[in-house]
Design a protein around this motif. Sequence first.
Motif, mmCIF file in Angstrom:
data_model
loop_
_atom_site.group_PDB
_atom_site.id
_atom_site.type_symbol
_atom_site.label_atom_id
_atom_site.label_comp_id
_atom_site.label_asym_id
_atom_site.label_seq_id
_atom_site.Cartn_x
_atom_site.Cartn_y
_atom_site.Cartn_z
ATOM 1 N N HIS A 1 -6.444 -19.912 -12.383
ATOM 2 C CA HIS A 1 -5.306 -20.037 -11.429
ATOM 3 C C HIS A 1 -4.637 -18.721 -11.629
ATOM 4 C CE1 HIS A 1 -5.813 -24.557 -11.870
ATOM 5 N NE2 HIS A 1 -6.013 -24.107 -13.399
ATOM 6 N N SER B 1 6.789 -27.926 -16.270
ATOM 7 C CA SER B 1 6.016 -28.092 -14.975
ATOM 8 C C SER B 1 4.384 -28.066 -15.258
ATOM 9 C CB SER B 1 6.553 -27.134 -13.835
ATOM 10 O OG SER B 1 5.876 -25.983 -14.223
ATOM 11 N N THR C 1 3.539 -31.434 -16.678
ATOM 12 C CA THR C 1 3.244 -32.253 -15.579
ATOM 13 C C THR C 1 2.067 -32.213 -14.894
ATOM 14 O OG1 THR C 1 5.717 -32.415 -15.467
ATOM 15 C CG2 THR C 1 4.271 -33.520 -13.596
ATOM 16 N N GLN C 2 1.701 -30.894 -14.532
ATOM 17 C CA GLN C 2 0.479 -30.774 -14.057
ATOM 18 C C GLN C 2 -0.823 -31.069 -14.735
ATOM 19 O OE1 GLN C 2 0.437 -26.549 -12.432
ATOM 20 N NE2 GLN C 2 -1.434 -26.890 -11.173
#
Length: 322
Positions: free
Chosen positions: A105, A123, A126-127
């Motif tokens: 990424h 975040s 969560t991902q």
Amino acid sequence: MFVKRDDKIHPVISGNKWRKLKYAFALPPHQEMALNSQAGFRSDLNTQLPSSVVSFGGGFSNHLHALGYLCHQLNVPFHAIIRGDYTKHPSPMIQDLVKWGAQVHYVNKKTYQQRDEPTYLASLRTQFPDALIIPEGGSQMAALKGVQEVVNEIDIPFDRIIAPVASGATLAGLTSALSPHQHAIGIGVLKGEGYLEGLVEKFLEPGLAFNLAHTSTPTHTSALSACSKSQFSINHDFHCGGYGKIPPYLKAFCENFNQTMPFEIEGVYSGKMFWALKHLLANFASTNLSTNACEKGAFKKGQTLIIVHTGGIQGARKNKIP
């Protein structure tokens, strides 16, 4: 002077990168033996591996390279968050990660700067639910326990131990394993006077440091931390312009070193450390240095020095490994 050859641990997962990862994964002894024998890994482990792993680094990161290989061998999905876009020109390290099945990424500089911020980390959780998130460079509390084993493996008395410094965990681990009469000297490989000291001290806060000489569990005595903080210093005179900067004089030094010595160095970490050592020894020979243990580069006649080769040679590759 003696060189601790941690670059010989493994052909891929070498040096302080393995030291900082081994306890994060809590591998059983038979798996570590397999690593050290270069016989590979088994996937049928009787241990709880993470569902996936997320970590951070640049396009030539030794940490991401070692972690990517480890995840590949353990069949654990790996997400590498890389600073900058190498889509058109992937580095040898990135080519290896892709070959090993990692998900790469690319993020811009602004996003990458948030890598330690709680909101950004939330975040990511969560991902990537239930993922093990490992900080840049593998610098986490579990890393100290692995790095301390460097000192425990040294079977000769010594006075000074020297290592390059970037994210702080290696120097912190070495420092926290020292006896009271010993001192660790870090060679800063980036511009960061004060900043690097803060990174090391963060790991040596009371209640956080591991001391394997006495226990494998966290100690809660402030006396250890106070002692440890007085037992390290960082020399900032040899970063050669900043992280990853390899000026012509340093490049020439590394090339000559590699042609004349029985092991290799590279310009980002080990090269700067040996370059610094050369000059510190020259200064010692020509001046009457203070014997204050905390003064950078303070060597004393008759002392024994340990130089830690932290690996990282893959970062200097022009071609990907076989």
